[in-house]
Design a protein around this motif. Structure first.
Motif, mmCIF file in Angstrom:
data_model
loop_
_atom_site.group_PDB
_atom_site.id
_atom_site.type_symbol
_atom_site.label_atom_id
_atom_site.label_comp_id
_atom_site.label_asym_id
_atom_site.label_seq_id
_atom_site.Cartn_x
_atom_site.Cartn_y
_atom_site.Cartn_z
ATOM 1 N N MET A 105 0.820 -1.101 0.543
ATOM 2 C CA MET A 105 -0.007 0.564 0.403
ATOM 3 C C MET A 105 1.133 1.492 0.257
ATOM 4 S SD MET A 105 -3.324 1.336 -0.275
ATOM 5 C CE MET A 105 -4.111 0.541 -0.065
ATOM 6 N N ALA A 106 2.512 1.041 0.599
ATOM 7 C CA ALA A 106 2.629 2.232 0.455
ATOM 8 C C ALA A 106 3.454 2.774 -0.946
ATOM 9 C CB ALA A 106 3.944 2.229 1.882
ATOM 10 N N ALA A 107 3.754 0.921 -1.820
ATOM 11 C CA ALA A 107 4.062 1.540 -2.742
ATOM 12 C C ALA A 107 3.183 1.894 -4.193
ATOM 13 C CB ALA A 107 5.035 0.406 -3.343
ATOM 14 N N VAL A 108 1.547 2.104 -3.381
ATOM 15 C CA VAL A 108 0.535 2.426 -4.203
ATOM 16 C C VAL A 108 0.518 4.079 -3.638
ATOM 17 C CG1 VAL A 108 -1.728 2.162 -4.865
ATOM 18 C CG2 VAL A 108 -0.868 -0.061 -4.337
ATOM 19 N N LEU A 109 0.321 3.566 -2.352
ATOM 20 C CA LEU A 109 0.585 5.482 -2.872
ATOM 21 C C LEU A 109 1.392 6.073 -2.673
ATOM 22 C CD1 LEU A 109 -1.059 4.985 0.920
ATOM 23 C CD2 LEU A 109 -2.305 5.779 -0.826
ATOM 24 N N LYS A 110 2.222 6.406 -3.851
ATOM 25 C CA LYS A 110 3.785 6.995 -4.608
ATOM 26 C C LYS A 110 2.949 7.451 -5.511
ATOM 27 C CE LYS A 110 6.700 5.449 -1.585
ATOM 28 N NZ LYS A 110 7.948 6.506 -1.147
ATOM 29 N N GLY A 111 1.355 7.368 -5.912
ATOM 30 C CA GLY A 111 0.999 7.967 -7.393
ATOM 31 C C GLY A 111 0.004 8.938 -7.036
ATOM 32 N N ASP A 112 0.088 9.849 -7.614
ATOM 33 C CA ASP A 112 -0.694 11.218 -6.700
ATOM 34 C C ASP A 112 -2.415 10.275 -6.872
ATOM 35 O OD1 ASP A 112 1.035 12.838 -6.373
ATOM 36 O OD2 ASP A 112 1.009 13.322 -8.188
ATOM 37 N N ASP A 113 -2.845 9.921 -8.207
ATOM 38 C CA ASP A 113 -3.919 9.681 -8.633
ATOM 39 C C ASP A 113 -4.491 8.279 -7.289
ATOM 40 O OD1 ASP A 113 -4.277 11.298 -10.291
ATOM 41 O OD2 ASP A 113 -4.181 10.328 -12.041
ATOM 42 N N ASN A 114 -3.936 7.670 -7.022
ATOM 43 C CA ASN A 114 -3.717 6.218 -6.154
ATOM 44 C C ASN A 114 -3.874 7.473 -4.606
ATOM 45 O OD1 ASN A 114 -3.442 4.760 -8.277
ATOM 46 N ND2 ASN A 114 -1.273 4.679 -7.717
ATOM 47 N N GLN A 115 -4.015 7.897 -3.838
ATOM 48 C CA GLN A 115 -4.172 8.595 -2.807
ATOM 49 C C GLN A 115 -5.492 8.049 -2.700
ATOM 50 O OE1 GLN A 115 -2.020 9.796 -1.390
ATOM 51 N NE2 GLN A 115 -1.206 9.372 -2.990
ATOM 52 N N LYS A 116 -6.618 7.945 -3.772
ATOM 53 C CA LYS A 116 -7.986 7.442 -3.060
ATOM 54 C C LYS A 116 -8.111 5.924 -2.319
ATOM 55 C CE LYS A 116 -8.391 5.069 -7.713
ATOM 56 N NZ LYS A 116 -8.820 5.209 -9.133
ATOM 57 N N TYR A 117 -6.704 5.426 -2.297
ATOM 58 C CA TYR A 117 -6.563 4.227 -0.870
ATOM 59 C C TYR A 117 -5.546 4.536 0.338
ATOM 60 C CZ TYR A 117 -7.196 1.964 -5.675
ATOM 61 O OH TYR A 117 -7.812 1.335 -6.614
ATOM 62 N N LYS A 118 -5.656 5.948 0.506
ATOM 63 C CA LYS A 118 -4.594 6.328 1.375
ATOM 64 C C LYS A 118 -5.949 6.131 2.814
ATOM 65 C CE LYS A 118 -2.801 9.792 3.776
ATOM 66 N NZ LYS A 118 -2.057 10.995 3.400
ATOM 67 N N GLY A 119 -5.568 5.405 3.507
ATOM 68 C CA GLY A 119 -6.205 4.602 4.831
ATOM 69 C C GLY A 119 -6.924 3.458 4.131
ATOM 70 N N GLY A 120 -7.201 2.733 3.388
ATOM 71 C CA GLY A 120 -7.211 1.566 2.943
ATOM 72 C C GLY A 120 -6.062 -0.036 2.891
ATOM 73 N N PHE A 121 -7.380 -1.081 2.961
ATOM 74 C CA PHE A 121 -6.067 -1.820 3.303
ATOM 75 C C PHE A 121 -6.997 -3.073 2.174
ATOM 76 C CE2 PHE A 121 -7.259 0.099 7.462
ATOM 77 C CZ PHE A 121 -5.808 -0.792 7.962
ATOM 78 N N PHE A 122 -6.103 -4.104 1.884
ATOM 79 C CA PHE A 122 -6.134 -5.129 0.959
ATOM 80 C C PHE A 122 -6.910 -5.697 1.607
ATOM 81 C CE2 PHE A 122 -1.823 -3.721 -1.034
ATOM 82 C CZ PHE A 122 -2.605 -2.494 -1.894
ATOM 83 N N LEU A 123 -8.142 -6.448 1.096
ATOM 84 C CA LEU A 123 -8.897 -7.080 1.455
ATOM 85 C C LEU A 123 -8.803 -8.959 0.440
ATOM 86 C CD1 LEU A 123 -11.843 -5.033 2.287
ATOM 87 C CD2 LEU A 123 -9.517 -5.600 3.787
ATOM 88 N N THR A 124 -9.072 -10.201 1.472
ATOM 89 C CA THR A 124 -8.357 -11.283 0.151
ATOM 90 C C THR A 124 -9.522 -11.482 0.998
ATOM 91 O OG1 THR A 124 -7.379 -12.297 2.009
ATOM 92 C CG2 THR A 124 -6.147 -10.996 -0.045
ATOM 93 N N GLY A 125 -10.872 -11.172 1.199
ATOM 94 C CA GLY A 125 -11.280 -12.174 2.266
ATOM 95 C C GLY A 125 -12.792 -12.112 0.636
ATOM 96 N N ILE A 126 -12.920 -11.450 -0.567
ATOM 97 C CA ILE A 126 -13.692 -10.803 -1.241
ATOM 98 C C ILE A 126 -13.696 -11.971 -2.331
ATOM 99 C CG2 ILE A 126 -13.941 -8.892 -3.433
ATOM 100 C CD1 ILE A 126 -13.107 -8.084 -0.176
ATOM 101 N N GLN A 127 -15.631 -11.545 -1.907
ATOM 102 C CA GLN A 127 -16.426 -12.643 -2.987
ATOM 103 C C GLN A 127 -17.379 -12.122 -4.303
ATOM 104 O OE1 GLN A 127 -16.538 -16.247 -2.281
ATOM 105 N NE2 GLN A 127 -15.148 -15.838 -0.261
ATOM 106 N N ASP A 128 -17.356 -13.299 -5.300
ATOM 107 C CA ASP A 128 -17.980 -11.943 -5.996
ATOM 108 C C ASP A 128 -19.178 -11.263 -5.588
ATOM 109 O OD1 ASP A 128 -18.651 -11.998 -9.166
ATOM 110 O OD2 ASP A 128 -20.002 -12.907 -8.958
ATOM 111 N N SER A 129 -20.038 -12.511 -4.720
ATOM 112 C CA SER A 129 -21.495 -12.055 -4.451
ATOM 113 C C SER A 129 -21.847 -11.232 -3.640
ATOM 114 C CB SER A 129 -21.554 -12.643 -3.260
ATOM 115 O OG SER A 129 -21.071 -13.131 -2.211
ATOM 116 N N ASP A 130 -20.254 -10.274 -3.259
ATOM 117 C CA ASP A 130 -20.377 -8.872 -2.355
ATOM 118 C C ASP A 130 -20.603 -8.298 -3.919
ATOM 119 O OD1 ASP A 130 -18.726 -9.538 -0.130
ATOM 120 O OD2 ASP A 130 -17.321 -9.700 -0.864
ATOM 121 N N TYR A 131 -20.683 -8.502 -4.942
ATOM 122 C CA TYR A 131 -20.273 -7.208 -6.062
ATOM 123 C C TYR A 131 -22.622 -6.972 -6.534
ATOM 124 C CZ TYR A 131 -15.534 -5.842 -5.327
ATOM 125 O OH TYR A 131 -14.709 -5.673 -5.142
#
Length: 284
Positions: free
Chosen positions: A237-263
């Motif tokens: 995430m620290a690497a992702v936030l090096k991108g200016d447009d990626n600041q939308k992810y600031k304070g977020g997390f990577f979640l690996t329990g995501i299911q297709d039904s979540d969509y």
């Protein structure tokens, strides 16, 4: 002897194929230069953590991303919720990880001193949405109204208009409300400092952006990359936030329990705007 040579050649060819770099694409970024600016640091971090070679792969459109995945030209695609459900239908990818965007929700905004005080006041009026097919600017706000009993076409007139133009039209009295996300509201408050705005409808938090892998990617590679997000999420995430447009992810997390039904909530949004079969990107 000939059989030995053929076997050796086949072994070397297989090794070369296995050594092919993994290709990583992002659906809302066009061109290698911008993709590198935003995700170059992430590419390097993912390579260091996994020991795998990763190449950024620019795609010209959402459709191009699907075509590249189906042609095995790209291995991983980062995309938004609205795009994901179409990509799922067309390419059947595997979910790797959700990329959480804090305060990612859709809302419908009106003038604080205007005639619209509740959602019911929008009946018979014009409501604008931005960026056709966008999760947070079009589908999400329309669904927020639908959740409160208002359907596009039947209860109000829906129009697609650029955000700043739409806000000025609202100030002029030509439209009643504008759909947008929370970040956009902060931007229009800065852009129109002499105008007070109010939120008349707020949707639930939207599903995460999502990293998917092509369906036939090896299980070993998939697990290696997924484990990287589990065990080294903060570094990635620290690497992702090096991108200016990626600041939308600031304070977020990577979640690996995501299911297709979540969509499924996103699939409901498509139905709200009149699309029952999700087999193409809206606005194409």
């Amino acid at each position: 002897m000939l059989k030995t040579v053929i076997a050796a050649a086949a072994f070397l060819a297989a090794g070369a194929a296995a050594a092919e770099p993994l290709k990583f694409a992002v659906t809302d970024i066009e061109g290698l230069e911008q993709l590198t600016q935003e995700f170059g640091a992430f590419e390097a971090a993912l390579e260091k953590i996994t020991g795998l070679e990763v190449d950024l792969y620019p795609v010209s459109s959402r459709t191009a991303a699907v075509e590249a995945m189906n042609a095995e030209q790209v291995d991983f695609v980062l995309t938004g919720p609205a795009e994901y459900v179409v990509i799922k239908a067309l390419a059947g990818p595997v979910i790797v990880a959700g990329w959480q965007r804090p305060d990612y929700f859709a809302q419908v905004v009106a003038l604080a001193d205007g005639p619209v005080k509740t959602v019911q006041d929008l009946k018979g009026k014009v409501v604008t949405f931005g960026s056709v097919g966008s999760t947070s600017q079009h589908l999400g706000p329309a669904q927020a109204l639908a959740d409160l009993g208002l359907e596009p076409g039947a209860d109000y007139e829906a129009k697609i208009v650029g955000r700043n133009v739409a806000v000025q039209a609202m100030i002029n009295g030509d439209v009643a409300a504008v759909g947008m996300n929370f970040g956009h509201l902060n931007k229009i408050r800065a852009a129109f400092p002499d105008t007070a705005f109010t939120v008349v409808a707020r949707g639930r938090d939207l599903p995460n952006d999502i990293l998917v892998a092509r369906a036939d990617l090896s299980a070993e590679t998939l697990e290696t990359v997924r484990t990287a997000f589990v065990e080294h999420g903060a570094d990635l995430m620290a690497a992702v936030l090096k991108g200016d447009d990626n600041q939308k992810y600031k304070g977020g997390f990577f979640l690996t329990g995501i299911q297709d039904s979540d969509y499924d909530y996103v699939r409901a949004m498509y139905k709200t705007i009149g699309i029952d079969t999700i087999t193409d990107f809206v606005g194409n």
